[in-house]
Scaffold this motif. Structure first.
Motif, PDB file in Angstrom:
ATOM      1  N   GLU B 178       0.834  -1.208   0.000  1.00 33.21           N
ATOM      2  CA  GLU B 178       0.000   0.000   0.000  1.00 33.21           C
ATOM      3  C   GLU B 178       0.875   1.267   0.000  1.00 33.21           C
ATOM      4  OE1 GLU B 178      -3.075  -0.737  -0.370  1.00 33.21           O
ATOM      5  OE2 GLU B 178      -4.018   1.242  -0.242  1.00 33.21           O
ATOM      6  N   VAL B 179       1.920   1.239   0.833  1.00 36.34           N
ATOM      7  CA  VAL B 179       2.804   2.407   0.915  1.00 36.34           C
ATOM      8  C   VAL B 179       3.558   2.588  -0.407  1.00 36.34           C
ATOM      9  CG1 VAL B 179       4.783   3.417   2.134  1.00 36.34           C
ATOM     10  CG2 VAL B 179       3.006   2.249   3.421  1.00 36.34           C
ATOM     11  N   LYS B 180       3.926   1.460  -1.020  1.00 37.37           N
ATOM     12  CA  LYS B 180       4.598   1.544  -2.318  1.00 37.37           C
ATOM     13  C   LYS B 180       3.656   2.106  -3.377  1.00 37.37           C
ATOM     14  CE  LYS B 180       7.506  -1.715  -3.905  1.00 37.37           C
ATOM     15  NZ  LYS B 180       8.013  -3.089  -4.122  1.00 37.37           N
ATOM     16  N   LYS B 181       2.432   1.622  -3.302  1.00 36.27           N
ATOM     17  CA  LYS B 181       1.432   2.064  -4.276  1.00 36.27           C
ATOM     18  C   LYS B 181       1.145   3.561  -4.117  1.00 36.27           C
ATOM     19  CE  LYS B 181      -3.164   0.734  -5.751  1.00 36.27           C
ATOM     20  NZ  LYS B 181      -4.388   0.168  -5.201  1.00 36.27           N
ATOM     21  N   ALA B 182       1.185   4.009  -2.877  1.00 31.40           N
ATOM     22  CA  ALA B 182       0.946   5.434  -2.620  1.00 31.40           C
ATOM     23  C   ALA B 182       2.124   6.279  -3.080  1.00 31.40           C
ATOM     24  CB  ALA B 182       0.702   5.665  -1.136  1.00 31.40           C
ATOM     25  N   ASN B 183       3.236   5.612  -3.388  1.00 33.69           N
ATOM     26  CA  ASN B 183       4.457   6.294  -3.829  1.00 33.69           C
ATOM     27  C   ASN B 183       4.879   7.379  -2.844  1.00 33.69           C
ATOM     28  OD1 ASN B 183       6.659   6.882  -5.332  1.00 33.69           O
ATOM     29  ND2 ASN B 183       5.558   7.933  -6.992  1.00 33.69           N
ATOM     30  N   LEU B 184       4.841   7.005  -1.569  1.00 37.29           N
ATOM     31  CA  LEU B 184       5.273   7.943  -0.534  1.00 37.29           C
ATOM     32  C   LEU B 184       6.788   8.110  -0.620  1.00 37.29           C
ATOM     33  CD1 LEU B 184       4.834   9.591   2.101  1.00 37.29           C
ATOM     34  CD2 LEU B 184       5.068   7.446   3.352  1.00 37.29           C
ATOM     35  N   GLY B 195       8.237   3.017   0.670  1.00 33.84           N
ATOM     36  CA  GLY B 195       7.803   1.620   0.587  1.00 33.84           C
ATOM     37  C   GLY B 195       8.936   0.697   0.185  1.00 33.84           C
ATOM     38  N   LEU B 196       9.747   1.180  -0.739  1.00 35.47           N
ATOM     39  CA  LEU B 196      10.876   0.384  -1.210  1.00 35.47           C
ATOM     40  C   LEU B 196      11.882   0.172  -0.073  1.00 35.47           C
ATOM     41  CD1 LEU B 196      11.847  -0.824  -3.857  1.00 35.47           C
ATOM     42  CD2 LEU B 196      13.104   1.277  -4.299  1.00 35.47           C
ATOM     43  N   THR B 345       7.329  12.055   7.060  1.00 33.71           N
ATOM     44  CA  THR B 345       7.079  10.811   6.333  1.00 33.71           C
ATOM     45  C   THR B 345       6.246   9.878   7.201  1.00 33.71           C
ATOM     46  OG1 THR B 345       9.315  11.086   5.473  1.00 33.71           O
ATOM     47  CG2 THR B 345       8.206   9.016   4.962  1.00 33.71           C
ATOM     48  N   TRP B 346       6.668   9.716   8.457  1.00 33.46           N
ATOM     49  CA  TRP B 346       5.917   8.837   9.370  1.00 33.46           C
ATOM     50  C   TRP B 346       4.496   9.323   9.540  1.00 33.46           C
ATOM     51  CZ3 TRP B 346       7.683   4.273   9.752  1.00 33.46           C
ATOM     52  CH2 TRP B 346       9.041   3.990   9.954  1.00 33.46           C
ATOM     53  N   ALA B 347       4.308  10.636   9.614  1.00 33.50           N
ATOM     54  CA  ALA B 347       2.967  11.172   9.842  1.00 33.50           C
ATOM     55  C   ALA B 347       2.048  10.936   8.648  1.00 33.50           C
ATOM     56  CB  ALA B 347       3.056  12.662  10.163  1.00 33.50           C
ATOM     57  N   ASN B 348       2.639  10.698   7.470  1.00 30.07           N
ATOM     58  CA  ASN B 348       1.834  10.396   6.285  1.00 30.07           C
ATOM     59  C   ASN B 348       1.276   8.980   6.306  1.00 30.07           C
ATOM     60  OD1 ASN B 348       1.686  12.278   3.707  1.00 30.07           O
ATOM     61  ND2 ASN B 348       3.584  12.779   4.772  1.00 30.07           N
ATOM     62  N   VAL B 349       1.965   8.087   7.036  1.00 34.51           N
ATOM     63  CA  VAL B 349       1.641   6.664   6.947  1.00 34.51           C
ATOM     64  C   VAL B 349       0.216   6.330   7.415  1.00 34.51           C
ATOM     65  CG1 VAL B 349       2.299   4.384   7.811  1.00 34.51           C
ATOM     66  CG2 VAL B 349       4.055   5.966   6.994  1.00 34.51           C
ATOM     67  N   PRO B 350      -0.221   6.811   8.603  1.00 30.74           N
ATOM     68  CA  PRO B 350      -1.573   6.446   9.039  1.00 30.74           C
ATOM     69  C   PRO B 350      -2.640   6.859   8.020  1.00 30.74           C
ATOM     70  CG  PRO B 350      -0.395   7.543  10.820  1.00 30.74           C
ATOM     71  CD  PRO B 350       0.464   7.640   9.606  1.00 30.74           C
ATOM     72  N   LEU B 351      -2.390   8.000   7.389  1.00 37.83           N
ATOM     73  CA  LEU B 351      -3.336   8.513   6.406  1.00 37.83           C
ATOM     74  C   LEU B 351      -3.450   7.593   5.192  1.00 37.83           C
ATOM     75  CD1 LEU B 351      -4.549  11.301   6.949  1.00 37.83           C
ATOM     76  CD2 LEU B 351      -3.080  12.182   5.178  1.00 37.83           C
ATOM     77  N   ILE B 352      -2.291   7.121   4.743  1.00 38.37           N
ATOM     78  CA  ILE B 352      -2.271   6.243   3.578  1.00 38.37           C
ATOM     79  C   ILE B 352      -2.972   4.926   3.892  1.00 38.37           C
ATOM     80  CG2 ILE B 352      -0.720   4.849   2.135  1.00 38.37           C
ATOM     81  CD1 ILE B 352       1.293   7.231   2.356  1.00 38.37           C
ATOM     82  N   ILE B 353      -2.708   4.389   5.082  1.00 37.97           N
ATOM     83  CA  ILE B 353      -3.305   3.110   5.444  1.00 37.97           C
ATOM     84  C   ILE B 353      -4.808   3.293   5.672  1.00 37.97           C
ATOM     85  CG2 ILE B 353      -3.334   1.277   7.197  1.00 37.97           C
ATOM     86  CD1 ILE B 353      -0.873   1.325   5.270  1.00 37.97           C
ATOM     87  N   ASP B 354      -5.172   4.369   6.329  1.00 35.14           N
ATOM     88  CA  ASP B 354      -6.569   4.592   6.667  1.00 35.14           C
ATOM     89  C   ASP B 354      -7.417   4.856   5.425  1.00 35.14           C
ATOM     90  OD1 ASP B 354      -8.625   4.775   8.471  1.00 35.14           O
ATOM     91  OD2 ASP B 354      -8.417   6.940   8.705  1.00 35.14           O
ATOM     92  N   TRP B 359      -6.714   6.915  -2.770  1.00 33.16           N
ATOM     93  CA  TRP B 359      -7.091   8.271  -2.381  1.00 33.16           C
ATOM     94  C   TRP B 359      -5.853   9.167  -2.363  1.00 33.16           C
ATOM     95  CZ3 TRP B 359      -5.230  10.703   2.087  1.00 33.16           C
ATOM     96  CH2 TRP B 359      -5.760  11.981   2.318  1.00 33.16           C
ATOM     97  N   TYR B 360      -4.771   8.618  -1.782  1.00 32.67           N
ATOM     98  CA  TYR B 360      -3.550   9.400  -1.587  1.00 32.67           C
ATOM     99  C   TYR B 360      -2.939   9.843  -2.921  1.00 32.67           C
ATOM    100  CZ  TYR B 360       0.889  10.746   0.605  1.00 32.67           C
ATOM    101  OH  TYR B 360       1.977  11.437   1.051  1.00 32.67           O
ATOM    102  N   THR B 361      -2.954   8.930  -3.885  1.00 32.92           N
ATOM    103  CA  THR B 361      -2.275   9.238  -5.153  1.00 32.92           C
ATOM    104  C   THR B 361      -3.049  10.237  -6.007  1.00 32.92           C
ATOM    105  OG1 THR B 361      -3.211   7.180  -5.998  1.00 32.92           O
ATOM    106  CG2 THR B 361      -0.885   7.145  -5.393  1.00 32.92           C
TER     107      THR B 361
END
Lengths: 238, 623
Positions: B178-184, B195-196, B345-354, B359-361
């Motif tokens: 999911e994090v990779k897909k979001a391209n964070l 993600g990588l 970066t860490w603060a972005n993670v809950p948003l991407i998962i939630d 949505w993120y991309t």
């Protein structure tokens, strides 16, 4: 064995070796100042820059800190490498303009002039070899780098006397620009740069002062030697 | 409340918090961020406490000291909920009035409203203020409404929902996917795909792995990581727990500067509260996954924010970077696989998962997704922290959000990326801001510093300022970085003091190239950017300093020339009195005597500008 190429020639290195080690063993000439095979590579002087091509990607790196990896191509004389080395040499020459070795190396690399203000009151090139030898070989941990940036200095703790120094002189030997001096006068030996003066022990046979008391005590303690082991000097012991 | 041992228990607990809170209840939030602290929010908080105690008499008016709202220029900020009325530059003596008029009677105190700088219109609602309007505050938004020291506040806005989702309905690999897909991409500056990195760390051999949060923000003027940790520490913590789960790490560190005392306190409270609720520690929410976090405090070296130097510091060694031929995801902290990400970066993670990667991309550009928080400072009307979608133009940030340049001056450049970033000229003002575009024009995203410069800024002086910072903050290990930055600074000194030559420009470029190419870490790798980018876009300004010994922005003092215009001079003699070195001669005109116009002796003049300041008749000219 790990096969690599250096300037197109196939060379083999062992696991755990670095490029500089392998290249020097194979007879390639790569300038270096902060590397010594008896201590861990540090990568401070940046003179041993080479280009490493790995998986089709080329990057400049110091040869001493790069581990040999299968299939890498190393270029020691590319235009980019020579250009970068020349500027680094010029920077080092500006730091230490009076040193013969540095002058010779600069000349050999085609650095004819220094375009910066010369540091006439500085001499140390901050390669860190003295401290690494002291830590890794001698085990005395007498000196270290202090401060950062352009204020960086190699100093004894709190800029005072190096209380752990055993005045063995390993730093004196290893310093590439010869700025750590040792002097012996009567029954005293001094490492001038570290403000360390130690009383020497006299040989029971020949009467010569042969090594600092403090040093011999440390050796005895470390190697668990008999009390009278150092009563006689190295020569007289035969 | 004891430890929660299942997601159901967490939801029940959350429901309880929400039920106890009336969404229509009036409450006052006062910004307790660093900027508002500086402008005196503490006294405002005390004043409100007193008023509430005296007048509310238990009829339920809440007061909340929150983290940074971002609009630091206008602090102390007070927002009244639920109407979201924004009052700016509030003083302690305003508290009774606000309470009386707005809280009790629903009327607006006009004098405290934000006034639109061009139309003069008074704006009531926080959301309507232009500074906030163009922002997209998905990471930073909650800062303004939650008390960072209360985990209940974070839970009430849906906190730790993403953690539940990850732990109970996703496999670690799915989280990574999911994090990779979001391209964070890493918000610390490098922009490496998070993600990588996670995947490489997960796949690295070894039982023990670490995750680290890099909060060693060191760029002068940048404080977004600080404000996140101070204002919403749980969002960072939740991101770290999710990351640790995905990677398979059970121990984590938050490396935060000791100079950020409030951040240290608030993340400490957050860790403690999360532990007590069973969101951190053994068997998180009864899932069988254990993870705990420790705080490690940094001593304020800029270079310690570099990942390997940071790890050395946690280990107790000197903060010096080391070669990364073997990546830290394989061999990092104590030679174990280690995943380090920045606060944002860490603060972005809950948003991407939630909310999901899909949505993120939708936010951002092709190569850079999501938002970025910038610290907008310098010659701009609205300084503060702004969160914008990637791809927004510099123009929108500077003019729409930032409100343009004060004093009607002209924009000259925008410096991005912190001290080792670059200066982007006014001609590129329509540049979309993302990782790749900024790099293309010779600057970088960095951690998000953005300094606006107007025509009174000298670009050579700017380069000199940053080079001075970098020569001090280089660790000093690599010859190329230590000597390179020092010599670049030395040359810039020469140029700004009138001793520059055209050869210096070539030498600067060559030094810049070597510093970047031959140094070990990213500090050296980016250190020449201030010089190279100003040389690229403002070469003429350098030449003006060198060839004509003139500083067009009138900043470089040694190049200034003061001259008294004899036809304007009234022979009052003020300038001569003000001059500390007696460089001004002439004769004061009196009723009896004629007087002689005053003159400055250039040889004696130390260019302090005292005469210029003292002259009431604009008879002194600076060139």
């Amino acid at each position: 064995m790990i096969p690599i190429t250096i300037d197109g020639q196939p060379v083999e290195g062992k696991e755990g070796e670095n490029i500089l080690q392998v290249a020097l063993d194979a007879g390639f000439d790569i300038p270096h100042l902060c590397y010594n095979e008896n201590v861990k590579p540090y990568g401070a002087c940046r003179l041993c820059l080479v280009e490493v091509v790995r998986r089709g990607r080329s990057r400049m790196t110091t040869a001493c800190t790069y581990p040999v990896m299968e299939g890498i191509e190393v270029l020691t004389q590319s235009e980019k490498v020579l250009r970068a080395r020349r500027m680094i040499m010029e920077l080092i020459l500006a730091m230490c303009p009076g040193d013969k070795l540095i002058q010779d190396m600069a000349k050999q690399m085609g650095v004819e002039q220094v375009r910066f203000k010369k540091d006439d009151n500085k001499d140390c090139i901050l390669c860190g070899l003295c401290a690494r030898v002291c830590d890794e070989v001698v085990g005395a941990h007498a000196i270290s780098f202090a401060f950062r940036g352009d204020r960086r200095e190699m100093v004894p703790p709190f800029l005072g006397e190096a209380m752990n120094c055993i005045a063995c002189g390993a730093c004196v030997v290893v310093c590439p620009v010869d700025v750590i001096r040792m002097k012996e006068e009567g029954d005293e030996r001094t490492i001038i740069r570290w403000k360390r003066t130690l009383k020497m022990k006299q040989c029971k046979v020949c009467g010569n002062y042969f090594a600092p008391w403090f040093q011999l005590e440390k050796f005895k303690e470390r190697a668990k030697l008999p009390k009278d082991f150092f009563d006689v000097c190295f020569t007289c012991r035969g | 409340m004891g430890r929660l041992s299942s997601p159901q228990e967490l939801e029940k607990y959350r429901e309880g918090i929400r039920r106890r809170r009336d969404p229509h209840q009036a409450f006052i939030t006062v910004c307790g961020g660093t900027g508002c602290h500086a402008s005196g929010c503490h006294a405002v908080v005390d004043a409100f406490k007193k008023v509430i105690q005296e007048k509310a008499k238990g009829n339920g008016v809440g007061l909340r000291v929150t983290g940074c709202h971002g609009f630091c220029e206008r602090g102390p900020l007070v927002v009244l909920h639920p109407q979201k009325v924004l009052y700016q530059r509030v003083k302690p003596e305003d508290a009774p009035k606000i309470f009386e008029e707005t809280v009790l009677n629903g009327k607006i105190v006009e004098s405290l409203l934000y006034e639109h700088p061009t139309t003069g219109e008074k704006i009531v609602s926080e959301e309507e203020v232009p500074f906030y309007k163009k922002q997209m505050r998905i990471i930073f938004g909650n800062n303004g409404s939650i008390d960072p020291a209360q985990i209940e506040d974070y839970l009430a806005v849906g906190g730790y929902q993403a953690l539940c989702k990850a732990l109970f309905s996703m496999k670690p690999e799915e989280v990574i996917r999911e994090v990779k897909k979001a391209n964070l991409r890493g918000r610390g500056g490098g922009g490496f795909p998070a993600g990588l990195k996670w995947e490489q760390c997960r796949n690295a051999p070894g039982e023990i792995k670490y995750v680290i949060c890099n909060a060693d923000e060191g760029d002068p003027g940048a404080y977004m990581d600080r404000s996140l940790l101070e204002g919403n520490p749980h969002s960072v913590l939740e991101g770290m727990i999710i990351g640790a789960y995905a990677i398979g790490a059970h121990e984590g560190y938050v490396f935060v500067r000791h100079e950020y005392p409030l951040a240290v306190v608030n993340i400490g409270i957050a860790i403690q509260q999360a532990r007590e609720l069973g969101l951190l520690g053994k068997e998180i929410l009864g899932s069988g996954f254990s993870f705990d976090v420790q705080i490690s405090r940094g001593g304020g070296a800029f270079v310690a924010g570099e990942s390997t130097a940071l790890m050395a510091t946690i280990e107790g060694n000197v903060g010096e970077p080391r070669a990364k031929h073997i990546h830290t995801v394989i061999s990092g902290l104590w030679d174990r696989p280690t995943n380090l990400n920045n606060v944002e970066t860490w603060a972005n993670v809950p948003l991407i998962i939630d909310r999901g990667a899909d949505w993120y991309t939708q936010i951002g550009t092709e190569g850079s997704k999501g938002t970025k928080i910038f610290s907008l400072v310098g010659k701009v009307n609205n300084t503060g922290l702004v969160e914008v979608p990637m791809g927004i133009t510099l123009r929108e940030i500077v003019y729409d959000i930032g409100g343009g340049i004060p004093g009607g001056k002209k924009l000259k450049a925008v410096q991005t990326g912190g001290p080792s970033g670059g200066c982007i000229p006014e001609s590129l003002i329509d540049l979309p801001v993302d990782f790749d575009r900024l790099t293309e024009v010779g600057s970088m995203m960095g951690s998000g510093g953005m300094i606006v410069m107007d025509e009174s800024t000298c670009m050579v002086d700017v380069a000199k300022y940053f080079m001075n910072f970098l020569k001090d903050e280089s660790c000093g290990k690599c010859t190329s970085c230590r000597e390179g930055t020092r010599r670049m600074h030395e040359i810039l000194m020469e140029i700004t003091e009138g001793r520059g030559t055209l050869d210096h420009l070539d030498l600067l470029e060559e030094l810049g190239w070597v510093t970047a190419e031959a140094s070990l870490c990213a500090l050296g790798g980016t250190a020449p950017n201030p010089v190279l980018s100003t040389l690229r876009y403002f070469r003429d300004e350098y030449k003006e300093h060198i060839l004509n010994k003139r500083c067009p922005a009138k900043v470089c003092r040694a190049l200034l020339k003061y001259r008294i215009l004899s036809d304007v001079c009234t022979m009052c003699g003020r300038c001569a009195k003000a001059c500390p070195v007696e460089a001004i001669s002439g004769k004061v005109k009196t009723k009896k005597e004629k007087g002689i116009p005053f003159k400055i002796d250039e040889q004696k003049c130390i260019k302090c500008g005292m005469c210029f300041e003292s002259c009431k008749f604009e008879a002194i000219e600076v060139q």
